[in-house]
Structure formats: C-alpha cells, structure tokens
Design a protein around this motif. Structure first.
Motif, PDB file in Angstrom:
ATOM      1  N   GLN A 111       4.868  -5.692 -13.326  1.00  0.00           N
ATOM      2  CA  GLN A 111       4.119  -5.644 -14.589  1.00  0.00           C
ATOM      3  C   GLN A 111       4.407  -7.146 -15.491  1.00  0.00           C
ATOM      4  O   GLN A 111       3.942  -6.836 -16.798  1.00  0.00           O
ATOM      5  CB  GLN A 111       4.465  -4.401 -15.064  1.00  0.00           C
ATOM      6  CG  GLN A 111       4.345  -3.056 -14.464  1.00  0.00           C
ATOM      7  CD  GLN A 111       2.967  -3.027 -14.107  1.00  0.00           C
ATOM      8  OE1 GLN A 111       1.932  -2.940 -14.773  1.00  0.00           O
ATOM      9  NE2 GLN A 111       2.587  -2.786 -12.789  1.00  0.00           N
TER      10      GLN A 111
ATOM     11  N   ARG B  88       0.871  -1.290  -0.031  1.00  0.00           N
ATOM     12  CA  ARG B  88       0.185   0.069  -0.062  1.00  0.00           C
ATOM     13  C   ARG B  88       0.993   1.233  -0.098  1.00  0.00           C
ATOM     14  O   ARG B  88       0.628   2.140  -0.701  1.00  0.00           O
ATOM     15  CB  ARG B  88      -1.026  -0.005   1.258  1.00  0.00           C
ATOM     16  CG  ARG B  88      -1.913   1.204   1.297  1.00  0.00           C
ATOM     17  CD  ARG B  88      -2.765   1.097   2.402  1.00  0.00           C
ATOM     18  NE  ARG B  88      -3.774   2.171   2.511  1.00  0.00           N
ATOM     19  CZ  ARG B  88      -5.015   2.116   1.857  1.00  0.00           C
ATOM     20  NH1 ARG B  88      -5.462   1.124   1.165  1.00  0.00           N
ATOM     21  NH2 ARG B  88      -5.889   3.248   1.948  1.00  0.00           N
TER      22      ARG B  88
ATOM     23  N   MET C 210       4.860   5.354  -5.253  1.00  0.00           N
ATOM     24  CA  MET C 210       5.573   5.448  -6.513  1.00  0.00           C
ATOM     25  C   MET C 210       4.584   5.205  -7.672  1.00  0.00           C
ATOM     26  O   MET C 210       4.593   5.204  -9.057  1.00  0.00           O
ATOM     27  CB  MET C 210       6.303   4.190  -6.427  1.00  0.00           C
ATOM     28  CG  MET C 210       7.424   3.962  -5.445  1.00  0.00           C
ATOM     29  SD  MET C 210       8.062   2.538  -4.958  1.00  0.00           S
ATOM     30  CE  MET C 210       8.846   1.933  -6.725  1.00  0.00           C
ATOM     31  N   GLY C 211       3.344   4.689  -7.385  1.00  0.00           N
ATOM     32  CA  GLY C 211       2.230   4.441  -8.344  1.00  0.00           C
ATOM     33  C   GLY C 211       2.127   2.884  -8.512  1.00  0.00           C
ATOM     34  O   GLY C 211       3.256   2.161  -8.530  1.00  0.00           O
ATOM     35  N   ALA C 212       1.111   2.615  -8.786  1.00  0.00           N
ATOM     36  CA  ALA C 212       1.121   0.912  -8.707  1.00  0.00           C
ATOM     37  C   ALA C 212       1.706   0.330 -10.162  1.00  0.00           C
ATOM     38  O   ALA C 212       2.204  -0.734 -10.206  1.00  0.00           O
ATOM     39  CB  ALA C 212      -0.459   0.428  -9.122  1.00  0.00           C
ATOM     40  N   ASP C 213       2.007   1.030 -11.097  1.00  0.00           N
ATOM     41  CA  ASP C 213       2.417   0.606 -12.225  1.00  0.00           C
ATOM     42  C   ASP C 213       4.071   0.553 -11.970  1.00  0.00           C
ATOM     43  O   ASP C 213       4.738  -0.283 -12.647  1.00  0.00           O
ATOM     44  CB  ASP C 213       2.576   1.749 -13.372  1.00  0.00           C
ATOM     45  CG  ASP C 213       1.183   1.863 -13.984  1.00  0.00           C
ATOM     46  OD1 ASP C 213       0.232   0.995 -13.526  1.00  0.00           O
ATOM     47  OD2 ASP C 213       0.551   2.700 -14.764  1.00  0.00           O
ATOM     48  N   VAL C 214       4.498   1.102 -11.102  1.00  0.00           N
ATOM     49  CA  VAL C 214       6.030   0.942 -10.636  1.00  0.00           C
ATOM     50  C   VAL C 214       6.171  -0.174  -9.430  1.00  0.00           C
ATOM     51  O   VAL C 214       6.974  -0.887  -9.314  1.00  0.00           O
ATOM     52  CB  VAL C 214       6.690   2.093 -10.319  1.00  0.00           C
ATOM     53  CG1 VAL C 214       8.017   2.187  -9.786  1.00  0.00           C
ATOM     54  CG2 VAL C 214       6.688   3.163 -11.518  1.00  0.00           C
TER      55      VAL C 214
ATOM     56  N   ARG D 157       3.985   1.537  -1.042  1.00  0.00           N
ATOM     57  CA  ARG D 157       4.885   1.855  -2.338  1.00  0.00           C
ATOM     58  C   ARG D 157       3.731   2.271  -3.493  1.00  0.00           C
ATOM     59  O   ARG D 157       4.160   2.953  -4.233  1.00  0.00           O
ATOM     60  CB  ARG D 157       5.696   0.533  -2.637  1.00  0.00           C
ATOM     61  CG  ARG D 157       6.666   0.131  -1.523  1.00  0.00           C
ATOM     62  CD  ARG D 157       7.501  -1.090  -1.832  1.00  0.00           C
ATOM     63  NE  ARG D 157       8.561  -0.841  -2.931  1.00  0.00           N
ATOM     64  CZ  ARG D 157       8.490  -1.418  -4.155  1.00  0.00           C
ATOM     65  NH1 ARG D 157       7.370  -2.209  -4.519  1.00  0.00           N
ATOM     66  NH2 ARG D 157       9.479  -1.088  -5.107  1.00  0.00           N
ATOM     67  N   CYS D 158       2.854   1.713  -3.362  1.00  0.00           N
ATOM     68  CA  CYS D 158       1.800   1.996  -4.342  1.00  0.00           C
ATOM     69  C   CYS D 158       1.371   3.627  -4.369  1.00  0.00           C
ATOM     70  O   CYS D 158       1.200   4.313  -5.356  1.00  0.00           O
ATOM     71  CB  CYS D 158       0.438   1.363  -4.468  1.00  0.00           C
ATOM     72  SG  CYS D 158       0.625  -0.396  -5.146  1.00  0.00           S
ATOM     73  N   ARG D 159       1.290   4.068  -3.071  1.00  0.00           N
ATOM     74  CA  ARG D 159       0.975   5.596  -2.989  1.00  0.00           C
ATOM     75  C   ARG D 159       2.338   6.569  -3.200  1.00  0.00           C
ATOM     76  O   ARG D 159       2.128   7.503  -3.733  1.00  0.00           O
ATOM     77  CB  ARG D 159       0.569   5.785  -1.495  1.00  0.00           C
ATOM     78  CG  ARG D 159      -0.797   5.240  -1.168  1.00  0.00           C
ATOM     79  CD  ARG D 159      -1.154   5.632   0.466  1.00  0.00           C
ATOM     80  NE  ARG D 159      -2.290   5.383   0.500  1.00  0.00           N
ATOM     81  CZ  ARG D 159      -3.277   5.424   1.775  1.00  0.00           C
ATOM     82  NH1 ARG D 159      -2.212   5.868   2.755  1.00  0.00           N
ATOM     83  NH2 ARG D 159      -4.434   5.342   1.998  1.00  0.00           N
TER      84      ARG D 159
END
Length: 307
Positions: free
Chosen positions: A215, A201, A207-211, A203-205
């Motif tokens: 992938q 959670r 860096m963004g979920a794409d990073v 890291r998604c906030r």
C-alpha cells in the motif's frame, strides 16, 4: 556430439561461377528480410537510447538492451554483406557470433525487471527478497553469454576447414551448452514468475488486495494505470519469444553447422529474426523504465531507486 564437418566452400567463387549450395549458407540470402531487420534494430537502438536520455533512469537496463540491439545490427549487417559475397568468411563469422549472443542481453533485461515488479506488488508475495532474483539470474545470463561468445568464436574460426575438426566440434559443443543453459535459466525464471503470480492471486483472495499488496503510495500509483498491466503482458510474451528463439537455436545446432535446420532460411527468419524483433519491440513499447518509473534494479527498500 558426433563429428561436425567443417564448412569448406570453394575459393574465389561468385554466383556466376559456383552453385549457391557451395557457399557458407547453402541458400541465397534474402536481402530484403535482412535489410528490414537491420533497419528495425537500428530504430530500436535509437528508441532505447532516446528513452534513456529523456528519463535518465534504468541505466543498467538501457545498457543491456542497447548492447543487444547493437549486436543485432552488426549481425544483420554481416548477413547483408554476405549477400554480395556468400563465400566470404568474414561476414559469415560476424553474423554467427553477434546474432547468437544478442538475445542474452535481452534476457538480462527481462531478469532486471522482476525485482521491481515484486516491490510494486509487495515483498510479502515473493518467496525470496526482490534483489535475489537479480543476484541469481543475471550471473546465470552472464554464464550463458560467455559460453555462447567463446563457443561461437572458437567454432567460427575453425569453420573453414583449416583447423582440426575436433576444435570445431569443441566450439559447437560450448556454444550449444551456452544456449542450453540460457533455455534452462529462462525456464526456471518463467516457473518462478508463475509461482509469484499464483501467490499474489492466492493471497489477494485470502486476505484481500488491501492487505496482500503493498500500500505504499508509489507502488499503488504504479499498479493502478492500465499501462502496468500491458507491461506485465508484454514482458511475459517477450520472455516466451526469447525462450522460443533459444530453443530453436539449440535444435539448429544439435547437428552442428551442417544440420538440416541450419540450411532452412525460412526458419531462421521466423524463429531468429521475427521472434527477437517482436520481443525487443514489446520491451520498448511497454518500457519498464516508464511503466515501473525507473524501478528496475536497486535498493530493495524503496521503489524510487534509479537503476
């Protein structure tokens, strides 16, 4: 532990000649409930086996879960047998040993799933490499299983009062140590799962979920369907239910086989039978071999490995 008195029921007793309080159970076994558990665990065994044969993946996971359900079947068969003769030592010993060790197989199944979950989200979100979860927790579960089996067998063979009370106490202590170790291991596992969820959670906030998230096309394909979210919720709830059951058994055995909780059939049905049947059902409805596409254990470099 203080001295644990051995159960020493009268010989040649029947319901017509002896009070039920003098039997091994000290209560009249509920036949309907135990038959229901016997049937439900039989259906779960067939379900795990059918999925395994159909998908042909997750061999280790399928094996431990089927061993767990078979142990439950034998245990509840012992209790059904006891219903017809509550003074018979053999079925009493069968149900003690089999029902005590069965959830250790389910917790092993839970532990096998975490490495696959980490790979699906991305290894960068975990403090350790995925397979280390398997390498750490599965051996811990084996220790719990061995202690429970050894302690249960020793205590069970001493429970008729024919052996020295010290042998019974030793068996109960070993059994209690195995259950306590399982509670400790499950608690550590839940803490690490919580830490993993928090890191994902955060890291998604940041860096963004794409990073932050893997992938890799297969990982994305596994995460995208709603069934993956249902799987995570089902696995979390099953883990908590198994922990709850183990904590109950620790409390039950804290005073040995003659403690006050031991003779409360309602608690046994609710906290042993119901909790475990719900946990096992959750783990077949949201089956990790389906939801993770077989990615339960295996090579940490690929999510396509067969377990």
């Amino acid at each position: 532990m203080s001295n644990v008195p051995a159960v020493d029921p009268p010989t040649n007793c029947t319901l017509q000649t002896c009070p039920v309080a003098t039997s091994f159970y000290s209560y009249r076994i509920n036949l309907a409930a135990n038959l229901a558990f016997l049937i439900l665990f039989s259906l779960l065994t067939l379900s795990y086996l059918a999925i395994w044969l159909l998908i042909r993946r997750g061999h280790t996971y399928a094996t431990v879960m089927i061993l767990g359900t078979i142990s439950e079947i034998i245990g509840y068969a012992g209790r059904v047998w006891s219903y017809y003769d509550q003074w018979n030592e053999t079925p009493y010993l069968i149900q003690i040993i089999c029902l005590t060790i069965a959830p250790a197989f389910y917790s092993a199944g839970v532990y096998l799933c975490l490495a696959g979950i980490v790979r699906v989200f991305g290894e960068g979100n975990s403090r350790v490499r995925p397979l280390w979860y398997t390498y750490i927790f599965v051996p811990c579960d084996v220790i719990a299983l061995v202690l429970q089996a050894a302690g249960g067998a020793l205590a069970a063979t001493s429970i008729d009062g024919a052996s020295d009370a010290a042998e019974l106490n030793t068996g109960v202590d070993i059994l209690l140590a195995g259950l306590s170790w399982q509670v400790f291991t499950l608690t550590c596992f839940i803490v690490l799962c919580g830490d993993l969820a928090w890191r994902i959670r955060r890291r998604c906030r940041a860096m963004g979920a794409d990073v932050a998230l893997s992938q890799d096309p297969e990982s994305v394909g596994i995460r995208k369907p709603k069934r993956f979210q249902y799987f995570l919720g089902a696995l979390a709830l099953a883990t908590i239910l198994i922990l709850w059951r183990c904590a109950y058994r620790v409390a039950e055995l804290n005073d040995g086989f003659s403690g006050p909780i031991t003779y409360k059939q309602g608690l046994f049905i609710g906290f042993e039978g119901v909790l475990i049947i719900v946990a096992a059902t959750l783990m077949v409805v949201a089956h990790p071999i389906v939801c993770l596409r077989g990615n339960v254990i295996g090579n940490s470099e690929k999510t396509t490995d067969k377990a």
